[in-house]
Scaffold this motif. Sequence first.
Motif, PDB file in Angstrom:
ATOM      1  N   LEU A  53      -4.514  16.545  32.161  1.00  0.00           N
ATOM      2  CA  LEU A  53      -5.277  17.298  31.164  1.00  0.00           C
ATOM      3  C   LEU A  53      -4.341  17.742  30.055  1.00  0.00           C
ATOM      4  N   SER A  54      -4.828  17.776  28.828  1.00  0.00           N
ATOM      5  CA  SER A  54      -4.023  18.203  27.688  1.00  0.00           C
ATOM      6  C   SER A  54      -3.570  19.645  27.857  1.00  0.00           C
ATOM      7  N   ALA A  55      -2.350  19.905  27.453  1.00  0.00           N
ATOM      8  CA  ALA A  55      -1.799  21.258  27.546  1.00  0.00           C
ATOM      9  C   ALA A  55      -2.537  22.227  26.630  1.00  0.00           C
ATOM     10  N   THR A  56      -3.154  21.709  25.575  1.00  0.00           N
ATOM     11  CA  THR A  56      -3.851  22.564  24.622  1.00  0.00           C
ATOM     12  C   THR A  56      -5.310  22.784  24.993  1.00  0.00           C
ATOM     13  N   GLY A  57      -5.720  22.245  26.121  1.00  0.00           N
ATOM     14  CA  GLY A  57      -7.101  22.387  26.567  1.00  0.00           C
ATOM     15  C   GLY A  57      -7.667  21.050  26.976  1.00  0.00           C
ATOM     16  N   ALA A  58      -8.299  21.013  28.116  1.00  0.00           N
ATOM     17  CA  ALA A  58      -8.851  19.771  28.634  1.00  0.00           C
ATOM     18  C   ALA A  58      -9.967  19.261  27.732  1.00  0.00           C
TER      19      ALA A  58
END
Length: 166
Positions: free
Chosen positions: A137-142
Amino acid sequence: MAGRAGSLASAYAAGDRATLAAAGLNYDELVALNDPLEVGSRIAKAALDSQSDGTIESGEERVIVAELIAWIIESPPDSAPRPDEVARKSIELIIAECSLSEVSDTLRTGSMNASERKQVEDEIRDAAGVLASQASLSATGATEAEIAQAIREGIDMLVKIYGGSA
């Protein structure tokens, strides 16, 4: 759907009146209920009324939302789950419920007794948790695509292991 419910439950846990109001919920009214079950019910209704993409059965949808809301509401007040934790818990619950649905015929028609079936169900739920924890998942938000991919891959893997029709 589960993401929406998780978002609303997190907003309730954090006292985020604006997010709740945007969903037609009133924070002060929810707090005044003093009943976590009723709070969860209202959050679930708001989430289910606003979204349903038809990808999972409504019964499974309700189980997933109820479990997610309970998990968030039961978290200690001083440590509400972070958005990434809510996303992973949503992924876990969806993988578990959908996988169990897909392998249910295999479990029922096999030679297992009730205790053995329960053990396999617990294994599937545990495996879903592990798969969700390992999802990219992206670190900035899934993103929705990342969540969908993690869910599909998790269900496919568990159905392949435990037998089913995915």
